[in-house]
Motif scaffolding. Structure first.
Motif, mmCIF file in Angstrom:
data_model
loop_
_atom_site.group_PDB
_atom_site.id
_atom_site.type_symbol
_atom_site.label_atom_id
_atom_site.label_comp_id
_atom_site.label_asym_id
_atom_site.label_seq_id
_atom_site.Cartn_x
_atom_site.Cartn_y
_atom_site.Cartn_z
ATOM 1 N N MET A 198 -6.186 5.396 -3.900
ATOM 2 C CA MET A 198 -7.404 5.383 -3.089
ATOM 3 C C MET A 198 -7.074 5.424 -1.603
ATOM 4 S SD MET A 198 -9.961 2.671 -4.916
ATOM 5 C CE MET A 198 -10.646 2.948 -6.534
ATOM 6 N N LEU A 199 -6.082 4.632 -1.180
ATOM 7 C CA LEU A 199 -5.737 4.576 0.241
ATOM 8 C C LEU A 199 -5.169 5.906 0.710
ATOM 9 C CD1 LEU A 199 -4.192 0.988 0.247
ATOM 10 C CD2 LEU A 199 -6.273 1.698 1.459
ATOM 11 N N ALA A 200 -4.351 6.529 -0.133
ATOM 12 C CA ALA A 200 -3.779 7.826 0.236
ATOM 13 C C ALA A 200 -4.860 8.894 0.323
ATOM 14 C CB ALA A 200 -2.713 8.216 -0.786
ATOM 15 N N MET A 201 -5.774 8.901 -0.618
ATOM 16 C CA MET A 201 -6.858 9.890 -0.616
ATOM 17 C C MET A 201 -7.750 9.691 0.608
ATOM 18 S SD MET A 201 -9.903 10.370 -3.405
ATOM 19 C CE MET A 201 -10.459 8.721 -3.042
ATOM 20 N N ALA A 202 -8.114 8.436 0.919
ATOM 21 C CA ALA A 202 -8.957 8.169 2.080
ATOM 22 C C ALA A 202 -8.269 8.624 3.364
ATOM 23 C CB ALA A 202 -9.281 6.681 2.146
ATOM 24 N N LEU A 250 -2.074 -4.706 1.159
ATOM 25 C CA LEU A 250 -3.066 -3.749 1.671
ATOM 26 C C LEU A 250 -2.724 -3.314 3.096
ATOM 27 C CD1 LEU A 250 -6.255 -5.479 0.247
ATOM 28 C CD2 LEU A 250 -5.395 -3.226 -0.426
ATOM 29 N N LEU A 251 -2.256 -4.241 3.925
ATOM 30 C CA LEU A 251 -1.864 -3.884 5.281
ATOM 31 C C LEU A 251 -0.692 -2.914 5.255
ATOM 32 C CD1 LEU A 251 -2.014 -4.298 8.355
ATOM 33 C CD2 LEU A 251 -0.541 -6.309 8.077
ATOM 34 N N ARG A 252 0.262 -3.210 4.374
ATOM 35 C CA ARG A 252 1.446 -2.356 4.281
ATOM 36 C C ARG A 252 1.096 -0.951 3.805
ATOM 37 N NH1 ARG A 252 3.964 -5.606 1.462
ATOM 38 N NH2 ARG A 252 3.693 -4.708 -0.607
ATOM 39 N N VAL A 282 -8.628 -5.180 -6.374
ATOM 40 C CA VAL A 282 -7.881 -6.008 -5.428
ATOM 41 C C VAL A 282 -7.368 -7.271 -6.099
ATOM 42 C CG1 VAL A 282 -8.059 -7.329 -3.283
ATOM 43 C CG2 VAL A 282 -9.152 -5.083 -3.461
ATOM 44 N N THR A 283 -8.112 -7.761 -7.086
ATOM 45 C CA THR A 283 -7.793 -9.053 -7.703
ATOM 46 C C THR A 283 -6.363 -9.099 -8.247
ATOM 47 O OG1 THR A 283 -10.115 -9.316 -8.313
ATOM 48 C CG2 THR A 283 -8.512 -10.695 -9.475
ATOM 49 N N GLY A 284 -5.896 -8.021 -8.874
ATOM 50 C CA GLY A 284 -4.567 -8.040 -9.502
ATOM 51 C C GLY A 284 -3.422 -7.714 -8.578
ATOM 52 N N VAL A 306 -2.059 -1.733 -8.470
ATOM 53 C CA VAL A 306 -1.231 -1.193 -7.380
ATOM 54 C C VAL A 306 -1.363 0.320 -7.327
ATOM 55 C CG1 VAL A 306 1.152 -0.807 -6.638
ATOM 56 C CG2 VAL A 306 0.394 -3.107 -7.269
ATOM 57 N N ALA A 307 -1.237 0.951 -8.501
ATOM 58 C CA ALA A 307 -1.307 2.411 -8.544
ATOM 59 C C ALA A 307 -2.674 2.911 -8.078
ATOM 60 C CB ALA A 307 -1.022 2.894 -9.968
ATOM 61 N N ILE A 308 -3.752 2.248 -8.548
ATOM 62 C CA ILE A 308 -5.105 2.672 -8.177
ATOM 63 C C ILE A 308 -5.328 2.470 -6.684
ATOM 64 C CG2 ILE A 308 -7.559 2.146 -8.469
ATOM 65 C CD1 ILE A 308 -6.901 1.438 -11.400
#
Length: 715
Positions: free
Chosen positions: A645-649, A670-672, A629-631, A639-641
């Motif tokens: 993760m969000l797509a997989m979840a 993250l909201l977007r 999240v830091t970067g 961004v890619a990671i």
């Protein structure tokens, strides 16, 4: 004249007759007195004899007379015995009396028995052949013979060898065990001294001082080396004593010996086990310390140096938890073998506990000379271990302490090398560190911290704070995460990152986990009673407690004690903790799901990233670690990671929680991208339970309906 002469002759003849008659009568009286005296003397001798004497008619075998001893032994008076048959006095029938001694058993009137020996002689008694039978009591002789027989049988049956030698130490007799142990019979040792086949353990003859000591009245006991008949030798435990006459002169020597070869082998084995680790065969801690101190003496005398290496396998517990302790033990054996292969003949390797090994490198010029050995050990221990069908890859961390620079005793150097190893493991792993005094200070601080942590548990110095988790779309607080803090009486607040590793190493982590769970559940109950809107409370669970057999049962017991639904609780578990549970993971997850407890996979992506765990029952949340999240949103990699993760979840139906949100940009990205919840200083720091109540309780109108954001820190 003729008449006168005739009268004179008549009176002369008459006088002579009278004189002769008187003389005859006097002689007869003397003879009768003599006979009467002889009979009295005979009867006196007959009755006072120490043996029983019975006169027996040779023809009929009946008793003619018996002395007082015969009456006493049979319990019958002489009158009762006379006329009785002689053979009825005995237990065994006497077929005929002979001049030769014969053993039998005499019976008495009361039923008693007496061992006796009978012997007879034939005599003439008033022209009648009579047997004079002498009956001798042999009770003492029989008892002595029985004692000798028992002693002989005991001597022949005992396991110890026995030698009886005369005063010149020449062998007289031996027992059966002697022949079995040595191969020598008594005949083989004829005219040989008992010490001819024995010597002291160093091969020297048994000294005269031994025999002088025995002659002085002492017994000798010691170990000797004995030679068998076939020429082989064995260690023997020998005891020699003497039998003496009334004048205290030695008559015989009695030697008792035991073959102690097996016991010495066992003793050497016990001594080996006392000095070595039974699993790897390396020396144990006590023996390693002894050899170190011994080596330091020589090294110090020659003005050289030595080094102690402390080796700890990285993440070895994972091997035990993942494969089994049996596999782990076999890995440790291989580790010991690899360590030994990297050492010279004068170096010493030891295992001092668990997956901890030590190495002594002697006679070097500088402590830094041990670095080459440490590098070889790291390379050897990082190569895969093949155990059955498993390929196990590990690494090691090594600490190095030198003599005399870092200490002058084994205990000190091991402790200092351990401190250096801890720094290597903490900072990097799969590397080594040379000891510095600062490391020892850190080790001392850890030990002090361990003691203080025990006091903290006992004196209620631990507390929980709660960090809100907000719904990114609305900013509404939907959950809190319980975070542990230690309120130290002198150092103030101590963070978990400082004391949790110490708690894990001491085995206190389970007690801390249970305390956190009980305290969090008590707080949920308190909030409910105060009318606080129900929210989810997340609790972190360590790998050790999560893998404990009583974990689910304890969890259920705490919920029941507070009358709470499992849905009020969420457990945050790392991937590493699930992996350590192994095959039991699915069973535990199903049990949690049955209780209604949801599970969040914490720090996903930082460890093993196993997708299998995301499909387990009870897993409902995926936490994105703050390192990703830091970067955001500037770092293309983050961004890619994060997107992946969000797509997989989303595809797996899991809710996502992002950690460490500190900027509006991170929040907006993250909201977007569809992240559901977030935690971080952008929203709130960890706060006390009372402040959570103020934020959530609707009865306080002065509290704004929307949570006020905490601005991010700026450098």
């Amino acid at each position: 004249g003729a008449v006168l002469a005739g009268q004179l002759l008549f009176w002369a003849v008459l006088a002579a007759f009278v004189i002769a008659a008187l003389l005859w009568m006097r002689m007869a009286r003397r003879i009768l007195d003599s006979i009467r005296g002889s009979e009295e003397r005979y009867r006196l001798l007959f009755d006072s004899a120490a043996d029983a004497i019975v006169m027996v008619d040779e023809a009929s075998g009946r008793i003619l007379d018996a002395n007082r001893m015969a009456s006493a032994w049979t319990g019958r008076n002489a009158g009762d015995l006379i006329g009785d048959r002689f053979d009825q006095l005995f237990m065994r029938t006497v077929s005929h009396l002979t001049d030769r001694p014969d053993s039998n058993t005499l019976l008495d009137a009361a039923g008693g028995i007496r061992p006796v020996e009978t012997q007879s002689s034939l005599a003439t008694w008033a022209d009648k052949p009579v047997r004079q039978a002498i009956i001798r009591d042999i009770t003492e002789r029989v008892e002595m013979e029985q004692e000798r027989r028992i002693a002989a049988e005991a001597l022949s049956s005992i396991a110890e060898g026995v030698i009886i030698a005369d005063a010149d130490r020449l062998v007289v007799s031996t027992n059966a065990a002697h022949a079995e142990i040595t191969g020598f019979s008594a005949q083989d040792l004829h005219d040989r001294r008992l010490d001819d086949t024995r010597s002291l353990p160093d091969g020297s003859p048994m000294p005269q001082a031994i025999w002088d000591d025995i002659a002085a009245g002492h017994n000798w006991l010691g170990e000797v080396l004995s030679t068998r008949r076939d020429g082989t030798s064995y260690p023997e435990h020998l005891s020699i004593s003497a039998i003496r006459d009334a004048e205290n002169q030695v008559l015989y020597y009695v030697a008792v010996f035991t073959n102690i070869f097996a016991s010495k082998v066992n003793q050497r084995r016990l001594e080996y086990l006392a000095r070595h680790d039974p699993l790897t065969g390396l020396v144990n801690r006590a023996e390693f310390e002894r050899q170190c101190d011994e080596a330091f003496v020589g090294v110090g005398r020659d003005r050289q140096a030595a080094a102690v290496l402390f080796i700890d396998m990285d993440a070895f517990k994972l091997v035990n938890d993942s494969y089994s302790h049996a596999i782990g033990d076999r890995v440790l054996v291989r580790v010991g073998e690899r360590i030994q292969r990297q050492l010279s003949g004068t170096d010493v390797a030891g295992r001092i506990g668990g997956d901890e090994f030590t190495v002594l490198i002697g006679r070097i010029n500088l402590r830094e000379d041990a670095i080459a050995v440490a590098r070889r050990l790291l390379a050897a221990l990082s190569e895969p271990f093949m155990v059955d069908e498993y390929e196990i890859v590990m690494s090691a961390s090594i600490g190095i302490a030198g003599y005399p620079l870092d200490g002058d005793t084994a205990v000190t150097l091991i402790a200092n090398a351990d401190a250096a190893m801890y720094v290597a493991k903490t900072e990097e792993r799969n590397t080594f560190r040379l000891y510095t005094p600062l490391m020892h200070a850190n080790t001392s601080r850890r030990l002090l911290l361990a003691t203080e942590l025990r006091h903290a548990l006992a004196n209620d110095q631990l507390r929980l704070v709660y960090q809100p988790s907000v719904e990114l779309r609305t900013g509404r607080i939907v959950a809190v995460e319980a975070l542990l803090r230690w309120r130290h009486p002198e150092r103030g607040e101590v963070m978990p990152v400082e004391f949790i590793p110490v708690a894990e190493s001491l085995g206190l982590i389970r007690r801390i986990d249970e305390w956190v769970l009980k305290t969090a559940c008590a707080q949920i109950e308190a909030w409910d009673k105060a009318g606080v809107p129900p929210i989810r409370v997340a609790v972190n669970v360590s790998a050790r407690w999560f893998g404990h057999p009583a974990f689910v049962e304890g969890l259920e017991r705490v919920l029941q004690s507070r009358q709470l639904s499992g849905s009020r609780l969420m457990l945050e578990i790392t991937e590493g903790a699930m992996l350590k549970l192994g095959d039991e993971t699915e069973r535990t997850m199903r049990a949690l799901h049955a209780l209604g407890i949801e599970v969040a996979i914490d720090d996903f992506g930082t460890g093993y990233s196993s997708m299998a765990y995301l499909k387990l029952p009870a897993v409902s949340y995926l936490k994105i670690d703050r390192s990703f999240v830091t970067g955001l949103p500037a770092s293309a990699n983050d961004v890619a990671i994060a997107k992946a993760m969000l797509a997989m979840a989303k595809s797996l139906g899991l809710s996502t929680i992002a950690e460490g949100i500190e900027t509006e940009g991170q929040h907006d990205f993250l909201l977007r991208e569809g992240c559901i919840e977030g935690q971080g200083y952008l929203y709130a720091y960890p706060i006390e339970a009372a402040e959570i109540k103020l934020l959530l309780c609707p009865v306080h109108p002065h509290v704004p309906s929307k949570l006020r954001l905490v601005p991010p820190r700026r450098s």
